[in-house]
Enzyme design. Structure first.
Site, mmCIF file in Angstrom:
data_model
loop_
_atom_site.group_PDB
_atom_site.id
_atom_site.type_symbol
_atom_site.label_atom_id
_atom_site.label_comp_id
_atom_site.label_asym_id
_atom_site.label_seq_id
_atom_site.Cartn_x
_atom_site.Cartn_y
_atom_site.Cartn_z
ATOM 1 N N GLY A 36 0.733 -0.932 -0.005
ATOM 2 C CA GLY A 36 -0.023 -0.468 -0.244
ATOM 3 C C GLY A 36 1.076 1.046 0.048
ATOM 4 C CE LYS A 47 9.902 8.067 7.098
ATOM 5 N NZ LYS A 47 8.287 8.894 8.037
ATOM 6 C CB ILE A 210 3.147 14.599 4.390
ATOM 7 C CG1 ILE A 210 2.830 13.354 4.968
ATOM 8 C CG2 ILE A 210 4.048 15.286 2.601
ATOM 9 C CD1 ILE A 210 1.529 13.060 3.639
ATOM 10 C CB VAL A 263 -2.544 28.307 -0.045
ATOM 11 C CG1 VAL A 263 -2.140 28.579 -1.310
ATOM 12 C CG2 VAL A 263 -0.771 28.635 0.730
ATOM 13 C CG ASP A 356 -5.112 5.726 5.774
ATOM 14 O OD1 ASP A 356 -4.005 5.251 6.993
ATOM 15 O OD2 ASP A 356 -3.887 6.249 5.267
ATOM 16 C CG HIS A 516 24.597 6.291 32.837
ATOM 17 N ND1 HIS A 516 24.513 7.426 32.935
ATOM 18 C CD2 HIS A 516 26.361 6.945 32.953
ATOM 19 C CE1 HIS A 516 24.930 8.232 32.738
ATOM 20 N NE2 HIS A 516 26.024 7.849 32.708
HETATM 21 P P1 NAD Z 1 -1.942 16.617 7.995
HETATM 22 O O1 NAD Z 1 -3.537 16.431 8.394
HETATM 23 O O2 NAD Z 1 -0.920 16.630 8.743
HETATM 24 O O3 NAD Z 1 -1.410 17.926 7.891
HETATM 25 C C1 NAD Z 1 -1.926 18.724 7.237
HETATM 26 C C2 NAD Z 1 -1.921 19.795 7.356
HETATM 27 O O4 NAD Z 1 -1.783 21.408 5.836
HETATM 28 C C3 NAD Z 1 -2.344 20.685 8.366
HETATM 29 O O5 NAD Z 1 -1.261 21.685 9.326
HETATM 30 C C4 NAD Z 1 -3.762 21.925 7.610
HETATM 31 O O6 NAD Z 1 -3.432 22.925 8.699
HETATM 32 C C5 NAD Z 1 -2.553 22.588 6.389
HETATM 33 N N1 NAD Z 1 -3.764 22.658 5.616
HETATM 34 C C6 NAD Z 1 -4.714 22.368 5.506
HETATM 35 N N2 NAD Z 1 -5.310 23.132 3.950
HETATM 36 C C7 NAD Z 1 -4.249 24.256 3.926
HETATM 37 C C8 NAD Z 1 -4.133 25.472 3.085
HETATM 38 N N3 NAD Z 1 -5.102 25.518 2.268
HETATM 39 N N4 NAD Z 1 -3.476 26.100 3.080
HETATM 40 C C9 NAD Z 1 -2.175 26.005 3.860
HETATM 41 N N5 NAD Z 1 -2.346 24.873 5.190
HETATM 42 C C10 NAD Z 1 -3.587 24.425 5.157
HETATM 43 O O7 NAD Z 1 -1.467 15.793 6.521
HETATM 44 P P2 NAD Z 1 -0.540 15.461 5.795
HETATM 45 O O8 NAD Z 1 1.248 16.149 5.994
HETATM 46 O O9 NAD Z 1 -0.443 15.449 4.371
HETATM 47 O O10 NAD Z 1 -0.614 13.876 6.145
HETATM 48 C C11 NAD Z 1 -1.554 12.456 5.852
HETATM 49 C C12 NAD Z 1 -1.639 12.109 7.091
HETATM 50 O O11 NAD Z 1 -0.945 11.159 6.569
HETATM 51 C C13 NAD Z 1 -1.760 12.030 8.218
HETATM 52 O O12 NAD Z 1 -2.819 12.055 9.116
HETATM 53 C C14 NAD Z 1 -0.683 11.974 8.079
HETATM 54 O O13 NAD Z 1 -0.771 11.660 10.021
HETATM 55 C C15 NAD Z 1 -0.463 10.548 7.788
HETATM 56 N N6 NAD Z 1 1.829 10.602 7.689
HETATM 57 C C16 NAD Z 1 1.727 9.882 8.976
HETATM 58 C C17 NAD Z 1 3.566 9.918 8.546
HETATM 59 C C18 NAD Z 1 4.021 9.325 9.979
HETATM 60 O O14 NAD Z 1 3.424 8.766 10.762
HETATM 61 N N7 NAD Z 1 5.159 9.768 9.572
HETATM 62 C C19 NAD Z 1 4.109 10.596 7.889
HETATM 63 C C20 NAD Z 1 3.267 11.131 6.560
HETATM 64 C C21 NAD Z 1 2.364 10.849 6.471
#
Ligand code: NAD
Length: 524
Positions: A36, A47, A210, A263, A356, A516
């Protein structure tokens, strides 16, 4: 017993393997590659990039650790790094001495991408080996529910029937619904992972997980990165202290982060010149004239703009609910995901949904636990999985991680709490590692007296379950949440997850011996 699982991401394939282990026959249907989003175009390839960036930063800092790339006695550049890669700056580095050679380290981005593909391929073949089980039939195609017990797989059309169906169809990147939000060349995380060069300038819309991970990686690779976030803080759902400190840390590395910015539009501009990043050395066709983008945003009443060679849109993800035939089985859903109860059962009793597509917690490990919960329910087994306690990690440099409640969430729920902080700068191992940026914030309950939890009968299946009910629900000092950023935060969070899941207090934690010198001593 026979089950059909739609989607072979971590939720789907892990559930299939566990079901087969329990002697259940499984038909696993996948339209793309097994693994997936997580394995093919998400967590794992990201990563790999993070690791290359980390190695690069370590080499850049090497001289601080007494590692020389020149022979100080011979007085000429040894160029241990530059020898490896044909480097356009080797000559100038040699001229300027070792410092310059270490600062301007060339990246073979093709090799970074090649390693990414190798890692993904290796893990994918590992999953295929695990799925090679006489009880699991892997079908390649797109599944559509026909009714409560059967699906049609295209194409060619084939029908499969089972006692239960588990939908694990995942999610896709949310579109940006603004003028220019669909311009060709705008990237989601999927395209960003496939990019063949390091952009000179990169504008990232969204400072979620992300957005920040790519900001951190491409900043290290040499891009000039600007992040535009709609909310007043980065990682809007996370602890505000953590978000503030992480923002400071990323800004110090040169990443420009603009918050409280909406934006408004994106347009093409001609003639954005790809900057001469180290990673672009030798990449042909990056000599200017490439179209770039102008991202217009409103901040504090002013209309401002960022111009960048590439734009990454990272504004969340949408559950994959369309085209599944959910209505055919009477499964209730909305654009926010398939509705499920605590056992991941949908409005159709023979159909479950995990991961998801439920729109709950979009994390691979959450999907895996939800799959186990669904399977236990299908098998009539009780379980001890606490789906409300899901740790999360952000693979920036430094990393951030969280589990449990934040102070704000405690306040919203009327839970009296206090926060206890400790800092990596006081941790011996972190100081030795030269990675002292970061802190740990532990949120604990403040209760006048211990009140035992009540045993209540749950409505759905009548089985007894201990639930926290009225009154002071926690023990005094009980750990409710932990939020940290710093070295290896993503690994460290597991200890706190274990403690919180077992209702431990700060005193319990203090009674546990930590080796430690280790980073985990930061919790004490
Ligand atoms: P997210 O929901 O974490 O963040 C999206 C961000 O975009 C938010 O902060 C939001 O306020 C902002 N945003 C939305 N519309 C906007 C706009 N028009 N202008 C500016 N900012 C705006 O989503 P993501 O980062 O796309 O990640 C998606 C999913 O994938 C999440 O649930 C995340 O937890 C998961 N993910 C997890 C990991 C990890 O565990 N390390 C890594 C990648 C993704």
């Amino acid at each position: 017993m026979k089950i059909i699982i739609i989607g072979a991401g971590p939720g789907g394939y892990e559930t299939a393997i566990e079901a087969a282990r329990r002697g259940i026959e499984v038909i696993l249907i996948e339209a793309g590659n097994v693994g997936g989003t997580c394995l093919n175009e998400g967590c794992i390839p990201t990563k790999v990039l993070c690791r290359s960036a980390e190695v690069l930063e370590e080499v850049r800092a090497a001289e601080d650790f007494g590692i020389c790339f020149t022979d100080p006695l011979a007085g000429h550049a040894d160029m241990a790094v530059d020898k490896e890669c044909a480097c356009d700056n080797a000559e100038s580095a040699a001229r300027e001495g070792s410092g310059a050679s270490v600062r301007r380290i060339p990246i073979d981005f093709g090799k970074v991408r090649q390693r990414k593909s190798q890692v993904v391929e290796q893990l994918r073949s590992g999953v295929m080996t695990l799925l090679d089980n006489r009880l699991i039939t892997l079908i390649h195609g797109r599944a559509v529910l026909k009714d409560a017990h059967s699906v049609t797989v295209y194409s060619p059309a084939m029908e499969y029937t089972a006692d239960r169906i588990i939908v694990a169809s995942g999610s896709h990147a949310s579109p940006l619904r603004i003028p220019g939000g669909d311009l060709p060349g705008l990237m989601t995380s999927r395209e960003m992972l496939e990019t063949d060069h390091v952009p000179g300038t990169l504008c990232i819309i969204g400072a979620g997980v992300i957005g920040l991970e790519f900001a951190s990686v491409f900043n290290s690779f040499g891009s000039r990165v600007t992040v535009i976030e709609y909310c007043g803080q980065i990682l809007p759902r996370s602890d505000s202290d953590l978000a503030k400190r992480l923002k400071q840390s990323l800004s110090k590395r040169g990443i420009e982060i603009i918050v409280s910015a909406a934006v408004k539009s994106i347009s093409h501009v001609r003639g954005t010149v790809a900057e001469d990043t180290d990673a672009n050395a030798g990449v042909s066709g990056r000599d200017g004239g490439e179209p770039g983008y102008r991202v217009e945003y409103e901040c504090k009443g002013k209309i401002l703009a960022v111009t960048a060679e590439k734009v990454l849109v990272a504004v969340g993800r949408c559950p994959n609910v369309e085209g599944l035939g959910l209505d055919n089985a009477g499964v209730k859903y909305s654009a926010k995901g398939i509705s499920v109860d605590d056992n991941m059962q949908t409005s159709c009793p023979t159909v479950y949904a995990i991961g998801d597509v439920t729109g709950k917690v979009m994390l691979a490990h959450a999907a895996v636990s939800q799959g186990l919960r669904a399977l236990n329910h299908i098998c009539g087994q009780s379980d001890r999985i606490d789906l409300s306690l899901v740790p999360s990690a952000v693979f920036t440099m430094p990393e951030a991680a969280s589990v449990g409640l934040t102070e704000d969430e405690c306040r919203e729920r009327g839970i009296a709490c206090k926060a206890v902080k400790s800092f990596f700068r006081a941790n011996g191992k972190a100081v030795a590692m030269g990675q002292t940026d970061g802190f740990v914030k532990t949120v604990v309950a403040v209760c006048p007296a211990d009140v035992p939890d009540k045993t209540v009968v749950t409505e759905s299946d009548g089985s007894p379950r201990t639930e926290r009910t009225d009154g002071p629900r926690f023990r005094d000092g009980q750990i409710l949440g932990c939020h940290l950023f710093g070295p290896h935060a993503s690994d460290l969070i597991s200890e706190m997850t274990a403690l919180i899941s077992r209702h431990a207090t700060l005193e319990d934690l203090r009674g546990i011996i930590h080796a430690h010198p280790t980073l985990s001593e930061v919790f004490r």
